[in-house]
Design an enzyme around this catalytic site. Structure first.
Site, PDB file in Angstrom:
ATOM      1  N   ARG A 198       0.862  -1.186   0.000  1.00 49.00           N
ATOM      2  CA  ARG A 198       0.000   0.000   0.000  1.00 49.00           C
ATOM      3  C   ARG A 198       0.895   1.232   0.000  1.00 49.00           C
ATOM      4  O   ARG A 198       1.703   1.418   0.912  1.00 49.00           O
ATOM      5  CB  ARG A 198      -0.893  -0.007   1.249  1.00 49.00           C
ATOM      6  CG  ARG A 198      -1.675   1.265   1.388  1.00 49.00           C
ATOM      7  CD  ARG A 198      -2.482   1.356   2.676  1.00 49.00           C
ATOM      8  NE  ARG A 198      -3.057   2.693   2.720  1.00 49.00           N
ATOM      9  CZ  ARG A 198      -3.132   3.456   3.800  1.00 49.00           C
ATOM     10  NH1 ARG A 198      -2.707   3.024   4.981  1.00 49.00           N
ATOM     11  NH2 ARG A 198      -3.630   4.672   3.725  1.00 49.00           N
ATOM     12  N   GLU A 202      -3.451  -0.190   8.218  1.00 50.79           N
ATOM     13  CA  GLU A 202      -2.285   0.193   9.018  1.00 50.79           C
ATOM     14  C   GLU A 202      -2.435  -0.383  10.412  1.00 50.79           C
ATOM     15  O   GLU A 202      -3.503  -0.283  11.026  1.00 50.79           O
ATOM     16  CB  GLU A 202      -2.145   1.713   9.176  1.00 50.79           C
ATOM     17  CG  GLU A 202      -1.575   2.419   7.984  1.00 50.79           C
ATOM     18  CD  GLU A 202      -1.392   3.919   8.202  1.00 50.79           C
ATOM     19  OE1 GLU A 202      -1.066   4.340   9.342  1.00 50.79           O
ATOM     20  OE2 GLU A 202      -1.589   4.660   7.227  1.00 50.79           O
TER      21      GLU A 202
HETATM   22  C1  FCB Z   1      -0.868   7.028  10.865  1.00 56.01           C
HETATM   23  C2  FCB Z   1      -0.567   7.667   9.518  1.00 56.01           C
HETATM   24  C3  FCB Z   1       0.755   7.219   8.928  1.00 56.01           C
HETATM   25  C4  FCB Z   1       1.839   7.161   9.985  1.00 56.01           C
HETATM   26  C5  FCB Z   1       1.371   6.304  11.143  1.00 56.01           C
HETATM   27  C6  FCB Z   1       2.424   6.108  12.219  1.00 56.01           C
HETATM   28  O1  FCB Z   1      -1.774   7.803  11.568  1.00 56.01           O
HETATM   29  O2  FCB Z   1      -1.582   7.333   8.598  1.00 56.01           O
HETATM   30  O3  FCB Z   1       1.086   8.096   7.877  1.00 56.01           O
HETATM   31  O4  FCB Z   1       2.154   8.438  10.380  1.00 56.01           O
HETATM   32  O5  FCB Z   1       0.234   6.895  11.729  1.00 56.01           O
END
Ligand code: FCB
Length: 485
Positions: free
Chosen positions: A102, A389
């Site tokens: 991604r 994420e």
């Molecule tokens: C998330 C963001 C990413 C990175 C991580 C640690 O909130 O989407 O870009 O900064 O945190």
């Protein structure tokens, strides 16, 4: 016939439950890593690229200085624009065993002024990058907007300007036209809550030299809701366009979902504040995206502060008619919330992390990821979900380089526990189809500069040397073990 039936039952009972749910859903589970253009690419003036708001925030306003005491930029970052560099990095991803990557596109590389004239070199760059990913057997997953807006558009008011809806739609259609034949997974926006309701007012406060940048006013936040509304309209329109093109593939939106926990569960005011915060942070986006309307009690609060904010019936119809094919979930931690009359809407969302060894993004509570996935199953009709994420960084020496190794045991534990709990939710019926780790490499962590490492590969920011950490090998093992099952 009877024998066949017995065989049938035996066959299905002998398949591990986990695999069975994969078989029945037809698609292999996605194992991925993530990044974002401004955090990794560097080359901020290369090949006709226009400036983005982040180029200006770092180079002109030295935005990292306030929190880090250092003036740092993404001008070089981890040099990911450079093909010689990224080919080596793709080899590492291949070694890791991920099935998908991604990454986000820098809007100002394709459209230096944000709209209008296309920069063919920018288009060519991502074309090559996508081909290189595919030839390494890694599926691209493109985020269209991960916070770096062309500066030319920022100067026209950015997302606050209603024209932003059209700007984004045109840019997205350019991406679909350029890469739609080979890229089948798109994410419209990354974490609109952080972008609109956290970073934007905080940065405004820093630029206006307010003593406490996170002391937001109610007017500020109600204003942010207007910009966030434009972004949600753009989201719906772009989902519509993507579906109309019928090129196949899926489009989703990535929300940061943070369960809210009252600091003192026996205090009714804290409990109420936590419920409200859930509305501001989570339901403010989940409800329009999946139910076609804002949560009424939160809308009410914003409208009391800003009576001009009035989403129309047509807006709601657009939301309702254009739902994403999947929900991208960024989960790091829950938020501990307390009531505080002196803060906007009576909520303190910045309570200190109670953990003995604090993680940068909040307390380590994997069970809340499970709860969130099960809540989405129950309250939002179990959408197809991909964790886009999840990851960790600790300021406690977890990332110390000793010789040529980094023994980041805290990150290893974090990753294992979160994957375990996510897979448990999947076994319990949550429609989870992928897991993405943030991040493959240490990189530029926004206002925190290079001081917060989240990578499973250590980066020496001076020499650009890469050193896989213990967590790299741990994630590799996890992927291997699930792919074998
Ligand atoms: C998330 C963001 C990413 C990175 C991580 C640690 O909130 O989407 O870009 O900064 O945190």
């Amino acid at each position: 016939m009877k024998r066949l039936a017995v065989l049938f039952v035996f066959f299905f009972c002998s398949i591990p439950h986990r695999l069975m749910s994969q078989v029945s859903r037809g698609q292999p589970f996605i194992w991925a890593v993530a990044s974002a253009s401004y955090q990794v690419e560097g080359a901020y003036l290369a090949d006709g690229k226009g400036l983005s708001n982040w180029d200006v925030l770092t180079n002109t306003y030295h935005i990292t200085e306030g929190l880090t005491g250092k003036n740092q930029t993404g001008n070089i970052a981890i040099n990911e624009y450079d093909r010689t560099q990224y080919l080596k990095d793709l080899a590492l991803m291949k070694q890791l065993g991920v099935t998908s990557y991604r990454f986000s596109i820098s809007w100002s590389r394709l459209l230096p002024q944000g709209t209008g004239k296309v920069n063919e070199k920018g288009i060519a760059h991502y074309n090559q990058f996508i081909d290189d990913l595919l030839s390494n057997g890694i599926e691209p997953m493109i985020t269209l907007f991960h916070w770096d807006l062309p500066q030319a558009l920022q100067e026209k008011g950015g997302w606050q300007n209603p024209e932003s809806v059209q700007w984004f739609e045109d840019y997205a259609n350019l991406v679909f036209k350029s890469y739609g034949d080979k890229v089948k997974k798109y994410i419209t926006f990354n974490e609109p809550w952080e972008d609109r309701f956290l970073f934007t007012p905080a940065i405004d406060n820093i630029l206006n030299k307010k003593t406490n940048p996170i002391a937001f006013t109610e007017e500020q936040l109600a204003n942010c809701a207007v910009a966030a509304h434009h972004l949600l309209l753009a989201n719906a329109l772009v989902i519509r366009d993507f579906h109309q093109k019928k090129k196949g593939g899926m489009i989703g939106i990535t929300l940061s979902l943070s369960p809210t926990i009252p600091v003192d569960p026996s205090n009714a005011a804290d409990v109420k504040a936590a419920q409200l915060m859930d509305g501001f942070h989570n339901r403010w986006f989940l409800d329009p995206v999946f139910k076609g309307r804002y949560p009424p009690e939160i809308l009410d609060i914003y409208q009391r502060v800003n009576p001009d904010f009035e989403p129309s019936a047509a807006d709601y119809a657009l939301f309702a008619a254009n739902k994403p094919d999947f929900l991208g979930i960024n989960y790091y931690a829950p938020d501990y919330i307390s009531a505080n009359k002196d803060m906007a809407f009576g909520i303190n969302m910045f309570t200190p992390n109670p953990d003995a060894v604090p993680m940068f993004n909040g307390p380590v509570r994997p069970e809340y990821l499970y709860k969130m996935l099960m809540r989405l199953k129950k309250d939002y009709n179990n959408p197809l979900m991909i964790i886009t994420e999840n990851g960790a960084g600790f300021g406690s020496g977890d990332d110390s380089l000793v010789g040529k190794s980094v023994n980041d045991q805290l990150r290893v534990d974090y990753i294992k526990r979160h994957i375990d709990t996510a897979m448990q939710a999947r076994r319990d019926g949550a429609n989870l189809q992928g897991y993405t780790l943030w991040s493959i490499f240490d990189n530029f962590e926004w206002v925190f500069g290079y001081g917060r490492r989240f990578g499973i590969v250590y980066v020496d920011f001076e020499t650009q040397e890469r050193i896989p950490k213990k967590s790299f090998y741990a994630y590799q093992e996890i992927i291997k073990s699930y792919l074998k099952k």
